[in-house]
Structure formats: structure tokens, C-alpha cells
Design a protein around this motif. Structure first.
Motif, PDB file in Angstrom:
ATOM      1  N   LEU A 284      12.652   6.656  34.537  1.00  0.00           N
ATOM      2  CA  LEU A 284      13.980   6.375  35.051  1.00  0.00           C
ATOM      3  C   LEU A 284      14.990   6.677  33.947  1.00  0.00           C
ATOM      4  O   LEU A 284      14.832   6.233  32.810  1.00  0.00           O
ATOM      5  N   VAL A 285      16.011   7.431  34.305  1.00  0.00           N
ATOM      6  CA  VAL A 285      16.994   7.916  33.340  1.00  0.00           C
ATOM      7  C   VAL A 285      18.333   7.246  33.579  1.00  0.00           C
ATOM      8  O   VAL A 285      18.862   7.266  34.699  1.00  0.00           O
ATOM      9  N   ASP A 286      18.865   6.645  32.534  1.00  0.00           N
ATOM     10  CA  ASP A 286      20.174   5.984  32.572  1.00  0.00           C
ATOM     11  C   ASP A 286      21.267   7.041  32.576  1.00  0.00           C
ATOM     12  O   ASP A 286      21.486   7.732  31.577  1.00  0.00           O
ATOM     13  N   LYS A 287      21.972   7.170  33.708  1.00  0.00           N
ATOM     14  CA  LYS A 287      23.064   8.133  33.817  1.00  0.00           C
ATOM     15  C   LYS A 287      24.430   7.462  33.718  1.00  0.00           C
ATOM     16  O   LYS A 287      25.458   8.144  33.704  1.00  0.00           O
ATOM     17  N   LEU A 288      24.438   6.122  33.658  1.00  0.00           N
ATOM     18  CA  LEU A 288      25.708   5.397  33.652  1.00  0.00           C
ATOM     19  C   LEU A 288      26.363   5.413  32.281  1.00  0.00           C
ATOM     20  O   LEU A 288      27.567   5.635  32.156  1.00  0.00           O
ATOM     21  N   THR A 289      25.561   5.164  31.221  1.00  0.00           N
ATOM     22  CA  THR A 289      26.128   5.027  29.881  1.00  0.00           C
ATOM     23  C   THR A 289      26.979   6.219  29.462  1.00  0.00           C
ATOM     24  O   THR A 289      28.070   6.033  28.899  1.00  0.00           O
ATOM     25  N   PRO A 290      26.546   7.479  29.699  1.00  0.00           N
ATOM     26  CA  PRO A 290      27.388   8.616  29.299  1.00  0.00           C
ATOM     27  C   PRO A 290      28.760   8.627  29.963  1.00  0.00           C
ATOM     28  O   PRO A 290      29.709   9.205  29.413  1.00  0.00           O
ATOM     29  N   TRP A 291      28.897   7.972  31.128  1.00  0.00           N
ATOM     30  CA  TRP A 291      30.199   7.931  31.797  1.00  0.00           C
ATOM     31  C   TRP A 291      31.225   7.171  30.965  1.00  0.00           C
ATOM     32  O   TRP A 291      32.428   7.350  31.124  1.00  0.00           O
ATOM     33  N   PHE A 292      30.754   6.308  30.070  1.00  0.00           N
ATOM     34  CA  PHE A 292      31.654   5.522  29.233  1.00  0.00           C
ATOM     35  C   PHE A 292      31.825   6.130  27.845  1.00  0.00           C
ATOM     36  O   PHE A 292      32.281   5.465  26.911  1.00  0.00           O
ATOM     37  N   GLY A 293      31.446   7.393  27.705  1.00  0.00           N
ATOM     38  CA  GLY A 293      31.684   8.107  26.463  1.00  0.00           C
ATOM     39  C   GLY A 293      30.584   7.989  25.434  1.00  0.00           C
ATOM     40  O   GLY A 293      30.704   8.524  24.333  1.00  0.00           O
ATOM     41  N   SER A 294      29.494   7.298  25.764  1.00  0.00           N
ATOM     42  CA  SER A 294      28.396   7.156  24.808  1.00  0.00           C
ATOM     43  C   SER A 294      27.624   8.467  24.699  1.00  0.00           C
ATOM     44  O   SER A 294      27.356   9.128  25.702  1.00  0.00           O
ATOM     45  N   GLU A 295      27.281   8.861  23.466  1.00  0.00           N
ATOM     46  CA  GLU A 295      26.514  10.071  23.242  1.00  0.00           C
ATOM     47  C   GLU A 295      25.110   9.715  22.765  1.00  0.00           C
ATOM     48  O   GLU A 295      24.894   8.630  22.216  1.00  0.00           O
ATOM     49  N   PRO A 296      24.139  10.608  22.981  1.00  0.00           N
ATOM     50  CA  PRO A 296      22.761  10.324  22.560  1.00  0.00           C
ATOM     51  C   PRO A 296      22.673  10.048  21.059  1.00  0.00           C
ATOM     52  O   PRO A 296      23.427  10.612  20.255  1.00  0.00           O
ATOM     53  N   GLU A 297      21.744   9.165  20.698  1.00  0.00           N
ATOM     54  CA  GLU A 297      21.499   8.793  19.313  1.00  0.00           C
ATOM     55  C   GLU A 297      20.147   9.321  18.860  1.00  0.00           C
ATOM     56  O   GLU A 297      19.285   9.664  19.674  1.00  0.00           O
ATOM     57  N   ARG A 298      19.961   9.372  17.563  1.00  0.00           N
ATOM     58  CA  ARG A 298      18.673   9.781  17.015  1.00  0.00           C
ATOM     59  C   ARG A 298      17.568   8.879  17.571  1.00  0.00           C
ATOM     60  O   ARG A 298      17.717   7.667  17.640  1.00  0.00           O
ATOM     61  N   GLY A 299      16.454   9.494  17.904  1.00  0.00           N
ATOM     62  CA  GLY A 299      15.296   8.736  18.363  1.00  0.00           C
ATOM     63  C   GLY A 299      15.213   8.523  19.858  1.00  0.00           C
ATOM     64  O   GLY A 299      14.147   8.157  20.372  1.00  0.00           O
ATOM     65  N   GLU A 300      16.305   8.723  20.578  1.00  0.00           N
ATOM     66  CA  GLU A 300      16.274   8.527  22.024  1.00  0.00           C
ATOM     67  C   GLU A 300      15.510   9.659  22.708  1.00  0.00           C
ATOM     68  O   GLU A 300      15.552  10.816  22.271  1.00  0.00           O
ATOM     69  N   VAL A 301      14.828   9.327  23.780  1.00  0.00           N
ATOM     70  CA  VAL A 301      14.203  10.330  24.648  1.00  0.00           C
ATOM     71  C   VAL A 301      15.211  10.659  25.738  1.00  0.00           C
ATOM     72  O   VAL A 301      15.648   9.767  26.471  1.00  0.00           O
ATOM     73  N   ILE A 302      15.601  11.915  25.828  1.00  0.00           N
ATOM     74  CA  ILE A 302      16.669  12.304  26.752  1.00  0.00           C
ATOM     75  C   ILE A 302      16.199  13.390  27.716  1.00  0.00           C
ATOM     76  O   ILE A 302      15.295  14.173  27.415  1.00  0.00           O
ATOM     77  N   VAL A 303      16.834  13.419  28.873  1.00  0.00           N
ATOM     78  CA  VAL A 303      16.675  14.504  29.834  1.00  0.00           C
ATOM     79  C   VAL A 303      17.943  15.342  29.776  1.00  0.00           C
ATOM     80  O   VAL A 303      19.055  14.805  29.736  1.00  0.00           O
ATOM     81  N   PHE A 304      17.785  16.659  29.730  1.00  0.00           N
ATOM     82  CA  PHE A 304      18.944  17.544  29.640  1.00  0.00           C
ATOM     83  C   PHE A 304      18.706  18.813  30.450  1.00  0.00           C
ATOM     84  O   PHE A 304      17.560  19.215  30.685  1.00  0.00           O
ATOM     85  N   HIS A 305      19.807  19.408  30.895  1.00  0.00           N
ATOM     86  CA  HIS A 305      19.723  20.676  31.617  1.00  0.00           C
ATOM     87  C   HIS A 305      19.304  21.791  30.654  1.00  0.00           C
ATOM     88  O   HIS A 305      19.622  21.744  29.459  1.00  0.00           O
ATOM     89  N   ASP A 306      18.608  22.759  31.181  1.00  0.00           N
ATOM     90  CA  ASP A 306      18.196  23.916  30.392  1.00  0.00           C
ATOM     91  C   ASP A 306      19.417  24.528  29.701  1.00  0.00           C
ATOM     92  O   ASP A 306      20.336  25.017  30.361  1.00  0.00           O
ATOM     93  N   PRO A 307      19.467  24.509  28.355  1.00  0.00           N
ATOM     94  CA  PRO A 307      20.681  24.961  27.658  1.00  0.00           C
ATOM     95  C   PRO A 307      20.922  26.464  27.740  1.00  0.00           C
ATOM     96  O   PRO A 307      22.054  26.915  27.840  1.00  0.00           O
ATOM     97  N   ASP A 308      19.819  27.245  27.660  1.00  0.00           N
ATOM     98  CA  ASP A 308      20.009  28.702  27.644  1.00  0.00           C
ATOM     99  C   ASP A 308      18.672  29.410  27.851  1.00  0.00           C
ATOM    100  O   ASP A 308      18.161  30.073  26.955  1.00  0.00           O
TER     101      ASP A 308
END
Length: 259
Positions: free
Chosen positions: A61-85
Motif C-alpha cells: 500500500l502506497v501513501d499518496k496523501l503526504t506528497p500533496w502537502f509538499g513532503s518529498e521522499p527521504e533517504r531510506g524510504e521505499v518509493i513507487v515512481f513512474h518510469d523516468p525515461d
């Protein structure tokens, strides 16, 4: 007021359940779509690149709410991201059927059409990340103790892409898989338009819970090793909104578990 005959004024006749059922289904789908869009979304792990933290077939389960408040990923977090390139250009994707498309659209199951990846954040904007020989990985000159690295793997590799020293620009992330010798991560895409970095704008959210299978349920905390990196901020756990949303979803998954 009671009229003669004992019937209350204004009493309405209940509609049959089969008449109300389409309305209930519609409301449930709208709520699921809103949750998927703004709060939390389930994703399926398609490969072994994050072992042993995540196994192929796990649902997170991926938290999508926090980024809406301007929070950016921190070191050590496991993140899901769109294919960059084009990181997934050579990865075959089975075409989804109609049911998968509908359930994926409303967030009741991961979408087979999404081109997303999951990795661990090693460096954020301003960090210098380096690897030499078998490791360890260093961030801003601090060697990382990485207990999450797949057993038998070395934190770094001796291949040409496995030896590097990069400075992460602001608004970018350097990501690596926990299964270091089986992860096509930032190290192997330094020739793309982002030099292997992941733009913060491409991040879907932070993976906070392994929700399925039931026997593997656990949270995904930030390892203590990153708190020792110079300039590191105090890293909070999953936000209340993410946890509050994850709990009922987990209960639903438990109820659907086979006997």
C-alpha cells in the motif's frame, strides 16, 4: 402524527434491495476511485529487485496523501515512481483483460497498464553517493550499514556501472534495489536524460505496508542507518492518514483470504 389505521404519516415504502444494489455499487466504486487518487493505492511487486524486503507477488500500500502537502521522499524510504525515461522499455507487460482494466482503474487491484517501479531512496538533492569495489555505499562520505541488502549480495559491484560517484541535483533522487545484483536501478541508467536520477515529480508515493499475502503483513520503516548521514532530518513513520486508510483495507484483504 398517526392517521386512522395506525400508519405513520410520511412513511415511505422501502425499495427492493436489487433496485438499490446498482446505487451501492456505484458509491463504492466512486469511494475506491477517490481513495486511489488521493490517499492510498495498492501495487503488485513484479520482480525480485527488492528482495528480501519485498517478494515477487507482494501487494504494498502506497501513501499518496503526504506528497500533496509538499513532503518529498527521504533517504531510506521505499518509493513507487513512474518510469523516468524508458527504464521499462525492455520489460514485457501482459495486456490486461476487461476486468483487470476496470478494477485497476478504481484502485481495487494494481493496474497492468501502469509503468511504475519500486526502489529504495539512497540519495536526495544535494547528496553525494558513491560506490567502489564491493562497498559499502557511502552518502556524503558516511558508509551505510545496509541490513536490508539481499543475503549474499554486496552493497556495490565491480562492474563498470557498479562503481560510481554522483552528486544528486535538487529535485532528483538516487534509487537502488535491495537485491543489488538483480536490480536495474539508477546505476544502470546514467546515460538517460536524468543521468539515472528519478525526478521527485515522478514519485507516486511511499510504500508503507505489505498488505498481501496476509502472512507477510508488515510495515516498511526507514532503516536507522540513514539517521547517521550528515544533514539527515528526523524521519517520521507512515502518516496517520496512510495508516488509518491501510487498516480497513487490510481487514478487507483478510476477510477475502482463502481458507
Amino acid at each position: 402524527m398517526v392517521r386512522a389505521g395506525g400508519r405513520r404519516a410520511g412513511t415511505r415504502k422501502h425499495r427492493p434491495f436489487w433496485v438499490e444494489l446498482p446505487l451501492l455499487i456505484g458509491i463504492a466504486l466512486v469511494l475506491a476511485l477517490l481513495i486511489k487518487t488521493f490517499l492510498v493505492q495498492a501495487f503488485s511487486i513484479p520482480s525480485d529487485s527488492m528482495q528480501n524486503t519485498l517478494q515477487k507477488g507482494d501487494r504494498v500500500l502506497v501513501d499518496k496523501l503526504t506528497p500533496w502537502f509538499g513532503s518529498e521522499p527521504e533517504r531510506g524510504e521505499v518509493i513507487v515512481f513512474h518510469d523516468p525515461d524508458g527504464w521499462l522499455d525492455d520489460v514485457a507487460v501482459d495486456p490486461p483483460n476487461t476486468v483487470q482494466k476496470v478494477l485497476g482503474f478504481v484502485g481495487l487491484m494494481p493496474s497492468a497498464e501502469q509503468r511504475d517501479l519500486i526502489k529504495r531512496v539512497i540519495g536526495v538533492g544535494g547528496d553525494t553517493v558513491e560506490c567502489a569495489g564491493d562497498g559499502p555505499v557511502k552518502v556524503n562520505g558516511k558508509a551505510l550499514d545496509e541490513p536490508y541488502v539481499f543475503p549474499g549480495n554486496t552493497p556495490c559491484s565491480n562492474d563498470p556501472k557498479g562503481t560510481f560517484k554522483v552528486t544528486v541535483p535538487q529535485g532528483r533522487l538516487w534509487v537502488m534495489g535491495d537485491h543489488r545484483q538483480a536490480s536495474s536501478d539508477s546505476r544502470y541508467h546514467t546515460d538517460d536524460r536524468n543521468n539515472g536520477m528519478v525526478p521527485v515529480d515522478e514519485v507516486v508515493g511511499r510504500a508503507v505496508v505489505i498488505a498481501w499475502p496476509v502472512g507477510r503483513w508488515s510495515d516498511l520503516p526507514v532503516p536507522d542507518t540513514f539517521s547517521t548521514v550528515a544533514g539527515a532530518a528526523l524521519l517520521p513513520g507512515p502518516g496517520p492518514a496512510a495508516v488509518a486508510t491501510a487498516v480497513p483495507l487490510l481487514l478487507l484483504l483478510r476477510r477475502r483470504a482463502p481458507n
